[in-house]
Design a protein around this motif. Structure first.
Motif, PDB file in Angstrom:
ATOM      1  N   TRP A  93       0.864  -1.169  -0.160  1.00 10.93           N
ATOM      2  CA  TRP A  93       0.153   0.010  -0.218  1.00 10.93           C
ATOM      3  C   TRP A  93       0.932   1.217   0.059  1.00 10.93           C
ATOM      4  CZ3 TRP A  93      -4.012  -1.375   4.651  1.00 10.93           C
ATOM      5  CH2 TRP A  93      -4.770  -2.249   4.269  1.00 10.93           C
ATOM      6  N   ARG A  94       1.886   1.115   0.702  1.00 11.81           N
ATOM      7  CA  ARG A  94       2.751   2.272   0.832  1.00 11.81           C
ATOM      8  C   ARG A  94       3.703   2.552  -0.364  1.00 11.81           C
ATOM      9  NH1 ARG A  94       7.735   3.601   1.119  1.00 11.81           N
ATOM     10  NH2 ARG A  94       8.504   1.534   1.115  1.00 11.81           N
ATOM     11  N   ILE A  95       3.910   1.677  -1.175  1.00 17.67           N
ATOM     12  CA  ILE A  95       4.486   1.637  -2.578  1.00 17.67           C
ATOM     13  C   ILE A  95       3.597   2.313  -3.468  1.00 17.67           C
ATOM     14  CG2 ILE A  95       5.686   0.577  -4.482  1.00 17.67           C
ATOM     15  CD1 ILE A  95       6.887  -1.339  -2.198  1.00 17.67           C
ATOM     16  N   GLU A  96       2.174   1.756  -3.348  1.00 18.55           N
ATOM     17  CA  GLU A  96       1.284   2.109  -4.276  1.00 18.55           C
ATOM     18  C   GLU A  96       0.780   3.823  -4.178  1.00 18.55           C
ATOM     19  OE1 GLU A  96      -2.041  -0.303  -3.754  1.00 18.55           O
ATOM     20  OE2 GLU A  96      -1.180  -2.113  -4.783  1.00 18.55           O
ATOM     21  N   GLU A  97       0.926   4.272  -2.841  1.00 22.39           N
ATOM     22  CA  GLU A  97       0.558   5.578  -2.535  1.00 22.39           C
ATOM     23  C   GLU A  97       1.851   6.631  -2.979  1.00 22.39           C
ATOM     24  OE1 GLU A  97      -1.986   8.152  -1.196  1.00 22.39           O
ATOM     25  OE2 GLU A  97      -2.434   6.314  -1.321  1.00 22.39           O
ATOM     26  N   GLU A  98       3.128   6.127  -2.691  1.00 25.00           N
ATOM     27  CA  GLU A  98       4.251   6.733  -3.066  1.00 25.00           C
ATOM     28  C   GLU A  98       4.091   6.951  -4.605  1.00 25.00           C
ATOM     29  OE1 GLU A  98       7.576   4.797  -1.888  1.00 25.00           O
ATOM     30  OE2 GLU A  98       7.770   5.795   0.056  1.00 25.00           O
ATOM     31  N   ARG A  99       3.937   5.937  -5.461  1.00 26.58           N
ATOM     32  CA  ARG A  99       3.535   6.055  -7.041  1.00 26.58           C
ATOM     33  C   ARG A  99       2.574   6.900  -7.251  1.00 26.58           C
ATOM     34  NH1 ARG A  99       3.805  -0.274  -8.340  1.00 26.58           N
ATOM     35  NH2 ARG A  99       5.939  -0.701  -8.225  1.00 26.58           N
ATOM     36  N   LYS A 100       1.138   6.956  -6.795  1.00 24.46           N
ATOM     37  CA  LYS A 100       0.150   7.998  -6.758  1.00 24.46           C
ATOM     38  C   LYS A 100       0.745   9.305  -6.689  1.00 24.46           C
ATOM     39  CE  LYS A 100      -3.736   4.722  -5.723  1.00 24.46           C
ATOM     40  NZ  LYS A 100      -4.658   4.642  -4.706  1.00 24.46           N
ATOM     41  N   ASP A 101       1.283   9.517  -5.544  1.00 29.10           N
ATOM     42  CA  ASP A 101       1.748  11.031  -4.999  1.00 29.10           C
ATOM     43  C   ASP A 101       2.755  11.518  -6.115  1.00 29.10           C
ATOM     44  OD1 ASP A 101       0.222  10.860  -2.878  1.00 29.10           O
ATOM     45  OD2 ASP A 101       1.851  10.544  -1.464  1.00 29.10           O
ATOM     46  N   ARG A 102       3.581  10.589  -6.718  1.00 28.61           N
ATOM     47  CA  ARG A 102       4.733  11.118  -7.504  1.00 28.61           C
ATOM     48  C   ARG A 102       4.201  11.489  -9.008  1.00 28.61           C
ATOM     49  NH1 ARG A 102       7.524   6.366  -8.884  1.00 28.61           N
ATOM     50  NH2 ARG A 102       7.852   6.487  -6.565  1.00 28.61           N
ATOM     51  N   ALA A 103       3.104  10.579  -9.436  1.00 27.97           N
ATOM     52  CA  ALA A 103       2.249  10.967 -10.619  1.00 27.97           C
ATOM     53  C   ALA A 103       1.570  12.060 -10.317  1.00 27.97           C
ATOM     54  CB  ALA A 103       1.315   9.660 -11.016  1.00 27.97           C
ATOM     55  N   GLU A 104       1.000  12.427  -9.414  1.00 24.01           N
ATOM     56  CA  GLU A 104       0.169  13.479  -9.248  1.00 24.01           C
ATOM     57  C   GLU A 104       1.090  14.763  -9.095  1.00 24.01           C
ATOM     58  OE1 GLU A 104      -3.051  16.340  -8.340  1.00 24.01           O
ATOM     59  OE2 GLU A 104      -2.906  14.132  -9.282  1.00 24.01           O
ATOM     60  N   ARG A 105       2.447  14.521  -8.557  1.00 21.48           N
ATOM     61  CA  ARG A 105       3.242  15.682  -8.519  1.00 21.48           C
ATOM     62  C   ARG A 105       3.851  16.104  -9.747  1.00 21.48           C
ATOM     63  NH1 ARG A 105       5.505  13.329  -4.077  1.00 21.48           N
ATOM     64  NH2 ARG A 105       7.152  12.157  -5.317  1.00 21.48           N
ATOM     65  N   GLU A 106       3.900  14.982 -10.973  1.00 22.78           N
ATOM     66  CA  GLU A 106       4.285  15.340 -12.231  1.00 22.78           C
ATOM     67  C   GLU A 106       3.419  15.800 -12.987  1.00 22.78           C
ATOM     68  OE1 GLU A 106       5.537  11.278 -13.299  1.00 22.78           O
ATOM     69  OE2 GLU A 106       7.384  11.370 -12.186  1.00 22.78           O
ATOM     70  N   ARG A 107       1.884  15.416 -12.816  1.00 22.31           N
ATOM     71  CA  ARG A 107       0.984  16.043 -13.132  1.00 22.31           C
ATOM     72  C   ARG A 107       0.742  17.480 -12.833  1.00 22.31           C
ATOM     73  NH1 ARG A 107      -4.248  17.327 -13.072  1.00 22.31           N
ATOM     74  NH2 ARG A 107      -4.417  16.964 -10.787  1.00 22.31           N
ATOM     75  N   GLN A 108       0.964  17.993 -11.903  1.00 26.23           N
ATOM     76  CA  GLN A 108       0.959  19.074 -11.235  1.00 26.23           C
ATOM     77  C   GLN A 108       1.837  20.052 -12.219  1.00 26.23           C
ATOM     78  OE1 GLN A 108      -1.308  21.165  -9.653  1.00 26.23           O
ATOM     79  NE2 GLN A 108      -2.795  19.304  -9.324  1.00 26.23           N
ATOM     80  N   GLN A 109       3.101  19.582 -12.045  1.00 26.53           N
ATOM     81  CA  GLN A 109       4.186  20.197 -12.644  1.00 26.53           C
ATOM     82  C   GLN A 109       4.037  20.453 -14.444  1.00 26.53           C
ATOM     83  OE1 GLN A 109       7.613  17.737 -11.648  1.00 26.53           O
ATOM     84  NE2 GLN A 109       7.878  18.597  -9.643  1.00 26.53           N
ATOM     85  N   ARG A 110       3.417  19.409 -14.880  1.00 23.88           N
ATOM     86  CA  ARG A 110       3.102  19.711 -16.342  1.00 23.88           C
ATOM     87  C   ARG A 110       1.949  20.639 -16.644  1.00 23.88           C
ATOM     88  NH1 ARG A 110       3.288  14.139 -16.286  1.00 23.88           N
ATOM     89  NH2 ARG A 110       0.997  13.800 -16.109  1.00 23.88           N
ATOM     90  N   LEU A 111       1.032  20.776 -15.625  1.00 23.68           N
ATOM     91  CA  LEU A 111       0.080  21.581 -15.568  1.00 23.68           C
ATOM     92  C   LEU A 111       0.608  23.194 -15.316  1.00 23.68           C
ATOM     93  CD1 LEU A 111      -3.161  20.156 -13.919  1.00 23.68           C
ATOM     94  CD2 LEU A 111      -2.718  20.581 -16.349  1.00 23.68           C
ATOM     95  N   GLU A 112       1.426  23.350 -14.495  1.00 26.07           N
ATOM     96  CA  GLU A 112       2.288  24.482 -14.231  1.00 26.07           C
ATOM     97  C   GLU A 112       2.849  25.040 -15.186  1.00 26.07           C
ATOM     98  OE1 GLU A 112       4.049  23.785 -10.506  1.00 26.07           O
ATOM     99  OE2 GLU A 112       2.357  23.857  -9.422  1.00 26.07           O
ATOM    100  N   GLY A 113       3.604  24.016 -15.938  1.00 23.47           N
ATOM    101  CA  GLY A 113       4.453  24.094 -17.182  1.00 23.47           C
ATOM    102  C   GLY A 113       3.761  24.851 -18.504  1.00 23.47           C
ATOM    103  N   GLN A 114       2.560  24.281 -18.429  1.00 20.74           N
ATOM    104  CA  GLN A 114       1.433  24.868 -19.566  1.00 20.74           C
ATOM    105  C   GLN A 114       0.905  26.278 -19.234  1.00 20.74           C
ATOM    106  OE1 GLN A 114      -1.381  21.887 -19.865  1.00 20.74           O
ATOM    107  NE2 GLN A 114      -0.341  20.254 -20.738  1.00 20.74           N
ATOM    108  N   VAL A 115       0.827  26.359 -17.667  1.00 19.25           N
ATOM    109  CA  VAL A 115       0.234  27.696 -17.447  1.00 19.25           C
ATOM    110  C   VAL A 115       1.138  29.108 -17.715  1.00 19.25           C
ATOM    111  CG1 VAL A 115      -0.674  29.329 -15.614  1.00 19.25           C
ATOM    112  CG2 VAL A 115      -1.312  26.838 -15.778  1.00 19.25           C
ATOM    113  N   GLU A 116       2.451  28.663 -17.553  1.00 11.87           N
ATOM    114  CA  GLU A 116       3.225  29.564 -17.587  1.00 11.87           C
ATOM    115  C   GLU A 116       3.889  29.931 -19.170  1.00 11.87           C
ATOM    116  OE1 GLU A 116       6.799  28.092 -15.824  1.00 11.87           O
ATOM    117  OE2 GLU A 116       5.685  28.347 -13.538  1.00 11.87           O
ATOM    118  N   GLU A 117       3.563  29.175 -19.992  1.00 10.92           N
ATOM    119  CA  GLU A 117       3.841  29.443 -21.575  1.00 10.92           C
ATOM    120  C   GLU A 117       2.876  30.296 -22.130  1.00 10.92           C
ATOM    121  OE1 GLU A 117       3.590  25.536 -23.323  1.00 10.92           O
ATOM    122  OE2 GLU A 117       5.349  24.784 -22.263  1.00 10.92           O
TER     123      GLU A 117
END
Length: 117
Positions: A93-117
């Protein structure tokens, strides 16, 4: 009566039943919001985790019963097997949660990158 006075004195208005000065009552729209979206999400997450843990403990009870029924292990060995299984599942469960958190952070970073352009 004394009981009536005690109740009235204990009721200082903070519980919404009247009496007292009304201290502690919310005023204004900012205090009328009971739960923020984040609080609701955290509560839902907490309830979901509690339910997962409850189901896991049910499965562990079944494992314990099965091992006891087989009669091959003593109580200490059964406890070790059950604890090992509990730790294995919770680590997954802990590993799955870390994967979800990482994917969410990456998604947020992509969205922030799109907003700045």
């Amino acid at each position: 009566s004394r009981r009536h006075r005690t109740w009235r004195n204990a009721n200082d208005g903070r519980d919404g039943r009247g009496g007292g000065s009304g201290r502690g009552r919310s005023h204004g729209p900012e205090k009328q919001m009971l739960l923020t979206e984040q609080a609701l999400q955290e509560g839902a997450t907490s309830l979901a985790l509690h339910e997962k843990k409850r189901r896991l403990e049910g499965q562990l009870l079944e494992l314990r019963d099965r091992l006891e029924g087989e009669g091959r292990l003593d109580d200490e060995e059964i406890e070790k097997e059950v604890q090992w299984e509990r730790e294995r599942v919770m680590e997954r469960w802990r590993i799955e949660e870390e994967r979800k958190d990482r994917a969410e952070r990456e998604r947020q970073q992509r969205l922030e990158g799109q907003v700045e352009e």
